[in-house]
Design a protein around this motif. Structure first.
Motif, PDB file in Angstrom:
ATOM      1  N   CYS A  40       0.835  -1.190   0.000  1.00 49.96           N
ATOM      2  CA  CYS A  40       0.000   0.000   0.000  1.00 49.96           C
ATOM      3  C   CYS A  40       0.882   1.256   0.000  1.00 49.96           C
ATOM      4  O   CYS A  40       1.818   1.349   0.798  1.00 49.96           O
ATOM      5  CB  CYS A  40      -0.901   0.004   1.238  1.00 49.96           C
ATOM      6  N   HIS A  42       0.325   4.033   1.220  1.00 46.51           N
ATOM      7  CA  HIS A  42       0.180   4.795   2.457  1.00 46.51           C
ATOM      8  C   HIS A  42       1.198   4.360   3.506  1.00 46.51           C
ATOM      9  O   HIS A  42       2.107   5.100   3.836  1.00 46.51           O
ATOM     10  CB  HIS A  42      -1.250   4.676   3.000  1.00 46.51           C
ATOM     11  N   GLU A  43       1.081   3.144   4.023  1.00 51.09           N
ATOM     12  CA  GLU A  43       2.051   2.663   5.017  1.00 51.09           C
ATOM     13  C   GLU A  43       2.459   1.222   4.749  1.00 51.09           C
ATOM     14  O   GLU A  43       2.703   0.447   5.673  1.00 51.09           O
ATOM     15  CB  GLU A  43       1.489   2.817   6.438  1.00 51.09           C
ATOM     16  N   GLN A  44       2.474   0.862   3.508  1.00 50.92           N
ATOM     17  CA  GLN A  44       3.015  -0.407   3.018  1.00 50.92           C
ATOM     18  C   GLN A  44       2.311  -1.660   3.547  1.00 50.92           C
ATOM     19  O   GLN A  44       2.914  -2.735   3.644  1.00 50.92           O
ATOM     20  CB  GLN A  44       4.525  -0.511   3.302  1.00 50.92           C
ATOM     21  N   ALA A  45       1.055  -1.563   3.901  1.00 49.77           N
ATOM     22  CA  ALA A  45       0.311  -2.776   4.253  1.00 49.77           C
ATOM     23  C   ALA A  45       0.251  -3.693   3.028  1.00 49.77           C
ATOM     24  O   ALA A  45       0.358  -3.242   1.888  1.00 49.77           O
ATOM     25  CB  ALA A  45      -1.105  -2.414   4.695  1.00 49.77           C
ATOM     26  N   CYS A  59      -7.620  -1.471   1.212  1.00 52.03           N
ATOM     27  CA  CYS A  59      -6.457  -1.801   2.041  1.00 52.03           C
ATOM     28  C   CYS A  59      -6.930  -2.420   3.362  1.00 52.03           C
ATOM     29  O   CYS A  59      -7.878  -1.929   3.972  1.00 52.03           O
ATOM     30  CB  CYS A  59      -5.654  -0.538   2.318  1.00 52.03           C
ATOM     31  N   ARG A  61      -5.399  -2.404   6.240  1.00 49.31           N
ATOM     32  CA  ARG A  61      -4.952  -1.737   7.481  1.00 49.31           C
ATOM     33  C   ARG A  61      -5.817  -0.548   7.865  1.00 49.31           C
ATOM     34  O   ARG A  61      -6.327  -0.472   8.969  1.00 49.31           O
ATOM     35  CB  ARG A  61      -3.491  -1.306   7.367  1.00 49.31           C
ATOM     36  N   HIS A  62      -5.969   0.400   6.968  1.00 45.42           N
ATOM     37  CA  HIS A  62      -6.721   1.611   7.328  1.00 45.42           C
ATOM     38  C   HIS A  62      -8.016   1.739   6.534  1.00 45.42           C
ATOM     39  O   HIS A  62      -8.710   2.744   6.640  1.00 45.42           O
ATOM     40  CB  HIS A  62      -5.856   2.858   7.116  1.00 45.42           C
ATOM     41  N   ALA A  64      -8.645   2.413   3.547  1.00 46.33           N
ATOM     42  CA  ALA A  64      -8.731   3.273   2.374  1.00 46.33           C
ATOM     43  C   ALA A  64      -8.858   2.365   1.153  1.00 46.33           C
ATOM     44  O   ALA A  64      -8.588   1.172   1.225  1.00 46.33           O
ATOM     45  CB  ALA A  64      -7.492   4.146   2.259  1.00 46.33           C
ATOM     46  N   MET A  73      -6.575   7.193  -4.939  1.00 48.06           N
ATOM     47  CA  MET A  73      -6.888   6.749  -3.580  1.00 48.06           C
ATOM     48  C   MET A  73      -8.159   7.439  -3.104  1.00 48.06           C
ATOM     49  O   MET A  73      -8.481   8.546  -3.555  1.00 48.06           O
ATOM     50  CB  MET A  73      -5.718   7.101  -2.658  1.00 48.06           C
ATOM     51  N   TRP A  77      -6.720  11.071   2.010  1.00 51.66           N
ATOM     52  CA  TRP A  77      -5.517  10.366   2.456  1.00 51.66           C
ATOM     53  C   TRP A  77      -4.270  11.054   1.910  1.00 51.66           C
ATOM     54  O   TRP A  77      -4.217  11.373   0.725  1.00 51.66           O
ATOM     55  CB  TRP A  77      -5.551   8.908   1.993  1.00 51.66           C
TER      56      TRP A  77
HETATM   57  S1  FES Z   1      -1.568   1.220   4.956  1.00 56.98           S
HETATM   58 FE1  FES Z   1      -3.054   1.108   3.403  1.00 56.98          FE
HETATM   59  S2  FES Z   1      -4.411   2.732   3.836  1.00 56.98           S
HETATM   60 FE2  FES Z   1      -2.909   2.830   5.383  1.00 56.98          FE
END
Ligand code: FES
Length: 104
Positions: A40, A42-45, A59, A61-62, A64, A73, A77
């Protein structure tokens, strides 16, 4: 390059493949096949643990989502869009443009 069989994508909505050391997802939504980055933006999920609905990759994790057609996206975000790569089906295989993933 061929990355997985058509049959495998029929069994799984999201298939993880490796192209030159990079994680890539092959995603089917309806009749359309997409290829995109696995992490991802955003934070690599791990987006392979997400879900696909209505042309969107959610995603895990969050929560989004990314529009698989243009990579954008969900609003609000602070992140870039999702990298997508050309993909197609031929001879019961899914093919991706490896040069688009790892430019020479
Ligand atoms: S890690 Fe994917 S939306 Fe935050």
């Amino acid at each position: 390059m061929a990355v997985c069989s058509r049959e495998r994508l029929t069994e799984q909505t999201i298939v993880c493949v490796n192209v030159a050391g990079l994680g890539v997802l092959i995603v089917q939504d309806g009749e359309t096949i997409y290829a995109c980055e696995r992490a991802c933006p955003h934070e690599q999920a791990d987006l392979s643990l997400g879900r696909v609905a209505d042309r969107r990759l959610h995603c895990p994790r969050h929560l989004a989502w990314f529009d698989l057609a243009d990579g954008s996206m969900s609003p609000g975000w602070p992140s870039r869009g999702l990298r997508r790569y050309p993909a197609r089906e031929s001879d019961a295989q899914i093919w991706v443009d490896a040069q688009a993933i790892v430019p020479k």
